[in-house]
Design a protein around this motif. Structure first.
Motif, PDB file in Angstrom:
ATOM      1  N   ALA A   8     -60.812 -53.523 -22.347  1.00  0.00           N
ATOM      2  CA  ALA A   8     -59.869 -52.477 -22.715  1.00  0.00           C
ATOM      3  C   ALA A   8     -60.535 -51.457 -23.639  1.00  0.00           C
ATOM      4  N   ILE A   9     -59.922 -50.276 -23.748  1.00  0.00           N
ATOM      5  CA  ILE A   9     -60.455 -49.214 -24.598  1.00  0.00           C
ATOM      6  C   ILE A   9     -60.143 -49.558 -26.049  1.00  0.00           C
ATOM      7  N   PRO A  10     -61.138 -49.458 -26.949  1.00  0.00           N
ATOM      8  CA  PRO A  10     -60.868 -49.762 -28.363  1.00  0.00           C
ATOM      9  C   PRO A  10     -59.834 -48.802 -28.947  1.00  0.00           C
ATOM     10  N   ALA A  11     -59.180 -49.255 -30.020  1.00  0.00           N
ATOM     11  CA  ALA A  11     -58.122 -48.448 -30.629  1.00  0.00           C
ATOM     12  C   ALA A  11     -58.685 -47.176 -31.253  1.00  0.00           C
ATOM     13  N   TRP A  12     -59.862 -47.278 -31.899  1.00  0.00           N
ATOM     14  CA  TRP A  12     -60.437 -46.094 -32.546  1.00  0.00           C
ATOM     15  C   TRP A  12     -60.783 -45.027 -31.518  1.00  0.00           C
ATOM     16  N   ARG A  13     -61.303 -45.461 -30.354  1.00  0.00           N
ATOM     17  CA  ARG A  13     -61.662 -44.482 -29.333  1.00  0.00           C
ATOM     18  C   ARG A  13     -60.418 -43.830 -28.735  1.00  0.00           C
ATOM     19  N   LYS A  14     -59.353 -44.608 -28.566  1.00  0.00           N
ATOM     20  CA  LYS A  14     -58.126 -44.040 -28.037  1.00  0.00           C
ATOM     21  C   LYS A  14     -57.539 -43.009 -28.990  1.00  0.00           C
ATOM     22  N   ARG A  15     -57.613 -43.283 -30.308  1.00  0.00           N
ATOM     23  CA  ARG A  15     -57.105 -42.303 -31.287  1.00  0.00           C
ATOM     24  C   ARG A  15     -57.897 -40.998 -31.224  1.00  0.00           C
ATOM     25  N   ILE A  16     -59.220 -41.115 -31.130  1.00  0.00           N
ATOM     26  CA  ILE A  16     -60.042 -39.896 -31.077  1.00  0.00           C
ATOM     27  C   ILE A  16     -59.792 -39.140 -29.785  1.00  0.00           C
ATOM     28  N   GLU A  17     -59.649 -39.854 -28.682  1.00  0.00           N
ATOM     29  CA  GLU A  17     -59.380 -39.181 -27.409  1.00  0.00           C
ATOM     30  C   GLU A  17     -58.018 -38.489 -27.426  1.00  0.00           C
ATOM     31  N   ASP A  18     -57.051 -39.074 -28.113  1.00  0.00           N
ATOM     32  CA  ASP A  18     -55.750 -38.399 -28.243  1.00  0.00           C
ATOM     33  C   ASP A  18     -55.883 -37.113 -29.062  1.00  0.00           C
ATOM     34  N   ARG A  19     -56.681 -37.153 -30.135  1.00  0.00           N
ATOM     35  CA  ARG A  19     -56.912 -35.922 -30.909  1.00  0.00           C
ATOM     36  C   ARG A  19     -57.579 -34.853 -30.061  1.00  0.00           C
ATOM     37  N   ILE A  20     -58.551 -35.255 -29.248  1.00  0.00           N
ATOM     38  CA  ILE A  20     -59.249 -34.282 -28.397  1.00  0.00           C
ATOM     39  C   ILE A  20     -58.282 -33.684 -27.382  1.00  0.00           C
ATOM     40  N   ALA A  21     -57.417 -34.511 -26.805  1.00  0.00           N
ATOM     41  CA  ALA A  21     -56.466 -33.994 -25.823  1.00  0.00           C
ATOM     42  C   ALA A  21     -55.492 -33.003 -26.462  1.00  0.00           C
ATOM     43  N   LYS A  22     -54.998 -33.319 -27.658  1.00  0.00           N
ATOM     44  CA  LYS A  22     -54.088 -32.397 -28.345  1.00  0.00           C
ATOM     45  C   LYS A  22     -54.793 -31.104 -28.728  1.00  0.00           C
ATOM     46  N   ALA A  23     -56.049 -31.202 -29.164  1.00  0.00           N
ATOM     47  CA  ALA A  23     -56.788 -29.992 -29.537  1.00  0.00           C
ATOM     48  C   ALA A  23     -57.054 -29.120 -28.316  1.00  0.00           C
ATOM     49  N   ARG A  24     -57.367 -29.708 -27.193  1.00  0.00           N
ATOM     50  CA  ARG A  24     -57.594 -28.919 -25.976  1.00  0.00           C
ATOM     51  C   ARG A  24     -56.311 -28.249 -25.513  1.00  0.00           C
ATOM     52  N   ALA A  25     -55.189 -28.952 -25.617  1.00  0.00           N
ATOM     53  CA  ALA A  25     -53.918 -28.324 -25.248  1.00  0.00           C
ATOM     54  C   ALA A  25     -53.603 -27.153 -26.164  1.00  0.00           C
ATOM     55  N   LEU A  26     -53.892 -27.299 -27.460  1.00  0.00           N
ATOM     56  CA  LEU A  26     -53.653 -26.204 -28.403  1.00  0.00           C
ATOM     57  C   LEU A  26     -54.581 -25.028 -28.135  1.00  0.00           C
ATOM     58  N   ILE A  27     -55.812 -25.304 -27.764  1.00  0.00           N
ATOM     59  CA  ILE A  27     -56.737 -24.212 -27.427  1.00  0.00           C
ATOM     60  C   ILE A  27     -56.216 -23.432 -26.229  1.00  0.00           C
ATOM     61  N   GLY A  28     -55.703 -24.146 -25.229  1.00  0.00           N
ATOM     62  CA  GLY A  28     -55.149 -23.449 -24.070  1.00  0.00           C
ATOM     63  C   GLY A  28     -53.979 -22.561 -24.433  1.00  0.00           C
ATOM     64  N   ARG A  29     -53.095 -23.029 -25.322  1.00  0.00           N
ATOM     65  CA  ARG A  29     -51.970 -22.189 -25.745  1.00  0.00           C
ATOM     66  C   ARG A  29     -52.448 -20.971 -26.533  1.00  0.00           C
ATOM     67  N   LEU A  30     -53.436 -21.163 -27.410  1.00  0.00           N
ATOM     68  CA  LEU A  30     -53.943 -20.030 -28.195  1.00  0.00           C
ATOM     69  C   LEU A  30     -54.609 -18.988 -27.311  1.00  0.00           C
ATOM     70  N   ILE A  31     -55.392 -19.439 -26.334  1.00  0.00           N
ATOM     71  CA  ILE A  31     -56.035 -18.486 -25.418  1.00  0.00           C
ATOM     72  C   ILE A  31     -54.985 -17.747 -24.596  1.00  0.00           C
ATOM     73  N   SER A  32     -53.943 -18.474 -24.175  1.00  0.00           N
ATOM     74  CA  SER A  32     -52.872 -17.823 -23.407  1.00  0.00           C
ATOM     75  C   SER A  32     -52.138 -16.786 -24.256  1.00  0.00           C
ATOM     76  N   PHE A  33     -51.903 -17.099 -25.528  1.00  0.00           N
ATOM     77  CA  PHE A  33     -51.237 -16.128 -26.408  1.00  0.00           C
ATOM     78  C   PHE A  33     -52.132 -14.923 -26.678  1.00  0.00           C
ATOM     79  N   ARG A  34     -53.426 -15.184 -26.812  1.00  0.00           N
ATOM     80  CA  ARG A  34     -54.352 -14.065 -27.046  1.00  0.00           C
ATOM     81  C   ARG A  34     -54.429 -13.150 -25.831  1.00  0.00           C
ATOM     82  N   SER A  35     -54.185 -13.707 -24.640  1.00  0.00           N
ATOM     83  CA  SER A  35     -54.217 -12.896 -23.419  1.00  0.00           C
ATOM     84  C   SER A  35     -52.930 -12.112 -23.197  1.00  0.00           C
ATOM     85  N   GLY A  36     -51.903 -12.337 -24.045  1.00  0.00           N
ATOM     86  CA  GLY A  36     -50.674 -11.564 -23.920  1.00  0.00           C
ATOM     87  C   GLY A  36     -49.477 -12.369 -23.461  1.00  0.00           C
TER      88      GLY A  36
END
Length: 299
Positions: free
Chosen positions: A153-181
Motif C-alpha cells: 500500500a501507499i505510505p501515509a506520508w506519500r499520500k499526504r504529499i500527493e494530496d497537496r500536489i493535487a490541490k496545488a495543481r488544481a489551484l494553478i489551473g484556476r489561477l491561470i483560467s482567471f488570468r486568461s479572463g
C-alpha cells in the motif's frame, strides 16, 4: 486481592464477569445472584469438560461433537491452503475456559497425527487445530493475504504529499483560467481564497503580476514536494536493498537484473533480411569527397 482494594462481593462480581465458570458459580453460594440461568449455554458448556458434573454429560458430549466438527473443517481447510495464504494466528488469552477447550481438542488430534504421512501434513493438522481453537473462543482472525496488501500500500506520508500536489495543481489551473479572463463565480471564489490574508485586491493594476508570482510559487512548492517524494522513495529503496543483501543476496542480484529488451515474437524473414543488406552493401556508390580527404590521407 493482596492489597485488599475490593471487598469479597466486588471480587466475586469481577470474577464472574471475567471468567464465567460453572464451578466458580457453584462455590459462590448465596453471595452470587441467580445469574446461572442467564449465562450463554455455549460459554457454560465450554468449561464443563474440566468440571465433570454427572448431570451435564449430555451437554458436554454435544459440545464436544460441535468442537470436533469445527476441528475437522479447519484441518481440511488448512490442507488445501497455500502457506502464504494462511492467516496470522493471534495470541489467545490465558483463562480456564481456553485451557478447557485446548484440553478437549488435544485427544481429538491423535487420529489425525497418527494418519499423518509427512511433516507438511503434521504442520497442517497442528495449524488447523490452532485455527479451530481461535474460532471456538470467538477470536477474530485477520484475512488471508492482508499483510501483503499492507506492505504494497501507499505510505501515509506519500499520500499526504500527493494530496497537496493535487490541490496545488488544481489551484494553478484556476489561477491561470482567471488570468486568461475567466470570471466565473467558482473561479473567482477560488482566487479570493488563494489571496486570503493578503492586501491584494482584484482592482489593483498589477494583479496580473501577482497572479503570475502566486502561480510560480505554487509550481516551486510542487517541485519541492515531488523532490521530497523521490528522496524518500530512493531512501526506502536503498534501505530495502541493504536489508535484502543481508538476508538473501541472490534475490537482490536477481531483482537488479534488467528485463529482456528483445521481444518474444517471431524473427524477421531471412530472404527479406538478405535483400535489405544486399541493397546497402552490394551496389557500388560514388561519393563526392572534398579536398580535406586528400589532406588527411597525406598526413
Amino acid at each position: 486481592m493482596r492489597s485488599k482494594i475490593f471487598d469479597d462481593a466486588e471480587l466475586e462480581r469481577l470474577r464472574r464477569e471475567a471468567i464465567p465458570s460453572s464451578n466458580e458459580l457453584a462455590t459462590a453460594g448465596d453471595e452470587a445472584p441467580q445469574a446461572t440461568d442467564q449465562l450463554p449455554r455455549v460459554e457454560a458448556a465450554m468449561d464443563l469438560p474440566v468440571v465433570g458434573d454427572s448431570d451435564d454429560d449430555e451437554m458436554v458430549s454435544h459440545e464436544l461433537e460441535q468442537m470436533r466438527s469445527i476441528l475437522e473443517e479447519a484441518i481440511l481447510e488448512t490442507r488445501s491452503m497455500p502457506l502464504e495464504n494462511r492467516p496470522r494466528l493471534l495470541r489467545i488469552p490465558l483463562s480456564k475456559r481456553n485451557r478447557a477447550i485446548v484440553r478437549a481438542l488435544n485427544p481429538m488430534l491423535v487420529t489425525y497425527l497418527e494418519a499423518s504421512r509427512d511433516l507438511c501434513e503434521t504442520d497442517s493438522v497442528l495449524f488447523g487445530a490452532a485455527m479451530a481453537v481461535c474460532r471456538i473462543i470467538g477470536a477474530k482472525l485477520p484475512m488471508a493475504g492482508r499483510a501483503t496488501k499492507q506492505s504494497s500500500a501507499i505510505p501515509a506520508w506519500r499520500k499526504r504529499i500527493e494530496d497537496r500536489i493535487a490541490k496545488a495543481r488544481a489551484l494553478i489551473g484556476r489561477l491561470i483560467s482567471f488570468r486568461s479572463g475567466n470570471n466565473r463565480p467558482r473561479v473567482v471564489r477560488t482566487v479570493r481564497m488563494a489571496f486570503a490574508g493578503t492586501n491584494i485586491s482584484f482592482s489593483q493594476p498589477d494583479i496580473t503580476q501577482k497572479l503570475t508570482e502566486r502561480i510560480d510559487d505554487l509550481k516551486q512548492k510542487i517541485a519541492a514536494w515531488g523532490k521530497r517524494i523521490r528522496q524518500f522513495t530512493e531512501r526506502s529503496r536503498r534501505f530495502n536493498q541493504n536489508r535484502l543483501f543481508q538476508s538473501d543476496q541472490k534475490k537482490l542480484y536477481k531483482s537488479l537484473e534488467r528485463p529482456e529488451v528483445c521481444g518474444a515474437g517471431p524473427g524477421p524473414d531471412q530472404a527479406n533480411t538478405v535483400a535489405f543488406w544486399r541493397g546497402l552493401w552490394s551496389e557500388p556508390v560514388n561519393h563526392n569527397e572534398g579536398p580535406w580527404t586528400e589532406v588527411v590521407a597525406s598526413q
